[in-house]
Scaffold this active site. Structure first.
Site, mmCIF file in Angstrom:
data_model
loop_
_atom_site.group_PDB
_atom_site.id
_atom_site.type_symbol
_atom_site.label_atom_id
_atom_site.label_comp_id
_atom_site.label_asym_id
_atom_site.label_seq_id
_atom_site.Cartn_x
_atom_site.Cartn_y
_atom_site.Cartn_z
ATOM 1 N N ASP A 11 46.999 0.390 52.454
ATOM 2 C CA ASP A 11 46.417 -0.702 53.238
ATOM 3 C C ASP A 11 47.251 -0.809 54.517
ATOM 4 O O ASP A 11 48.303 -0.175 54.657
ATOM 5 C CB ASP A 11 46.484 -2.017 52.438
ATOM 6 C CG ASP A 11 45.911 -3.202 53.211
ATOM 7 O OD1 ASP A 11 44.881 -3.042 53.895
ATOM 8 O OD2 ASP A 11 46.506 -4.307 53.151
ATOM 9 N N SER A 12 46.808 -1.657 55.417
ATOM 10 C CA SER A 12 47.586 -1.880 56.635
ATOM 11 C C SER A 12 48.884 -2.645 56.343
ATOM 12 O O SER A 12 49.844 -2.530 57.103
ATOM 13 C CB SER A 12 46.755 -2.683 57.632
ATOM 14 O OG SER A 12 46.372 -3.910 57.050
ATOM 15 N N CYS A 74 41.855 -1.209 51.580
ATOM 16 C CA CYS A 74 41.679 -1.927 52.839
ATOM 17 C C CYS A 74 40.182 -1.907 53.130
ATOM 18 O O CYS A 74 39.578 -0.827 53.200
ATOM 19 C CB CYS A 74 42.453 -1.206 53.931
ATOM 20 S SG CYS A 74 42.103 -1.815 55.591
ATOM 21 N N GLU A 154 50.267 -12.130 55.657
ATOM 22 C CA GLU A 154 51.461 -11.327 55.959
ATOM 23 C C GLU A 154 52.680 -12.216 56.164
ATOM 24 O O GLU A 154 53.817 -11.808 55.942
ATOM 25 C CB GLU A 154 51.227 -10.473 57.210
ATOM 26 C CG GLU A 154 50.315 -9.283 56.997
ATOM 27 C CD GLU A 154 50.928 -8.171 56.150
ATOM 28 O OE1 GLU A 154 52.153 -7.980 56.189
ATOM 29 O OE2 GLU A 154 50.168 -7.493 55.433
ATOM 30 N N CYS A 187 38.358 -8.771 52.512
ATOM 31 C CA CYS A 187 39.608 -8.250 53.068
ATOM 32 C C CYS A 187 40.636 -8.402 51.963
ATOM 33 O O CYS A 187 40.713 -9.463 51.323
ATOM 34 C CB CYS A 187 40.028 -9.052 54.299
ATOM 35 S SG CYS A 187 41.693 -8.630 54.879
ATOM 36 N N HIS A 189 43.654 -8.870 51.989
ATOM 37 C CA HIS A 189 44.676 -9.907 52.195
ATOM 38 C C HIS A 189 44.217 -11.283 51.706
ATOM 39 O O HIS A 189 45.045 -12.153 51.440
ATOM 40 C CB HIS A 189 45.016 -10.032 53.683
ATOM 41 C CG HIS A 189 45.937 -8.983 54.208
ATOM 42 N ND1 HIS A 189 45.548 -7.693 54.420
ATOM 43 C CD2 HIS A 189 47.250 -9.051 54.573
ATOM 44 C CE1 HIS A 189 46.575 -6.989 54.896
ATOM 45 N NE2 HIS A 189 47.620 -7.798 55.013
HETATM 46 N N1 DGL Z 1 43.666 -5.741 54.322
HETATM 47 C C1 DGL Z 1 42.783 -5.119 55.246
HETATM 48 C C2 DGL Z 1 41.338 -5.260 54.873
HETATM 49 O O1 DGL Z 1 41.058 -5.354 53.696
HETATM 50 C C3 DGL Z 1 43.048 -5.179 56.717
HETATM 51 C C4 DGL Z 1 43.762 -6.309 57.306
HETATM 52 C C5 DGL Z 1 44.143 -5.942 58.741
HETATM 53 O O2 DGL Z 1 45.016 -5.098 58.891
HETATM 54 O O3 DGL Z 1 43.524 -6.460 59.676
HETATM 55 O O4 DGL Z 1 40.469 -5.232 55.717
#
Ligand code: DGL
Length: 270
Positions: A11-12, A74, A154, A187, A189
């Protein structure tokens, strides 16, 4: 048969750890290798070409460790680059999170009115809309980018007045205009913010995320190839492209018991 190779997950940032946790529950005998591309986060406001390039580099890096399957944990990279990444990896199985998320939404929604919150790029790309309507053609899907949620996750901010105010700002108009019975956390996150999100959307809206469904898809893929590992002491290793100390600090909120400084390494993808 047992296969000692780890499952690679990327993931990012720390968001994909929500998927890693689900994998740990679904497949407790598997070793896991997680890559957070923290130096280049966020992905969700970047162009499709950039996200695709990052996704290829991340997947290629994991292949270098001999992984047996890659999970694109991600939504942004899954929406924009999953098929391309799969094409470059040949026979190695690649699992994204958008299709499992769409599957979960269709299972949970009764009325077919589904709202999806995600990064801006995922929302613009329309991947959830397509995947949901491929499974339920009469579904009405509304999408909303909520990029600030990534920064909050984050930062380790999951509750409190600022988080609640941002959640209200993003979600109240969506709830009023679309009246969904199901909200997809599109997402990886966002599950960190589930309580704040639930506080805004109320108890009648089912909140779904793709973590558990993705882990079930991974199990199916491994079983189909006879690659499930069943040994007792699986390893967990994390890689970050910037500040492993910070990554560990935030990651501990997701997987508190398992993470030690020696489990996290700094890597360079470029
Ligand atoms: N966690 C990621 C997603 O599911 C990306 C979050 C990001 O880096 O903007 O899209």
């Amino acid at each position: 048969m047992t296969d000692e190779r780890p499952i690679g997950v990327f993931d990012s940032g720390v968001g994909g750890l929500t998927v890693l946790r689900a994998l740990r529950e679904e497949l407790p005998g598997e070793s896991l290798l997680y890559l957070g591309d923290t130096a280049r986060l966020p992905y969700g406001t970047k162009s499709p070409d950039t996200v695709s390039r990052y996704a290829h580099q991340a997947a290629a890096h994991l292949i270098g460790y001999g992984v047996k399957l890659v999970v694109v944990a991600c939504n942004t990279a899954s929406a924009l680059a999953l098929d391309e990444v799969q094409a470059t990896l040949g026979d190695l199985p690649v699992v994204g999170v958008v299709r499992p998320g769409a599957e979960a939404a269709v299972r949970e929604s009764v009325t077919g009115r589904i709202a999806v919150i995600s990064t801006e790029s995922t929302a613009q790309h329309g991947a959830y809309d397509r995947e949901i309507r491929a499974r339920r053609p009469d579904a009405q899907v509304a999408s909303r980018g909520c990029s600030l949620f990534v920064a909050l996750a984050e930062e380790g901010w999951s509750h409190g007045p600022i988080v609640e105010a941002i959640a209200r700002e993003y979600l109240e108009p969506l709830m009023e205009s679309h009246r969904p019975d199901c909200l997809v956390l599109g997402c990886t996150h966002f599950p960190v913010l589930t309580d704040a999100i639930a506080g805004v959307v109320g108890p009648d809206v089912r909140i779904v995320n793709s973590a558990a469904t993705t882990a079930a898809v991974v199990r199916r893929e491994l079983e189909a190839r006879d690659l499930v590992r069943s040994t007792a002491k699986p390893s967990l290793r994390l890689l970050a492209t910037d500040s492993p100390e910070r990554f560990l600090r935030v990651a501990r909120r997701f997987l508190p018991a398992e993470l030690l400084p020696e489990n996290v390494d700094l890597v360079d993808l470029s």
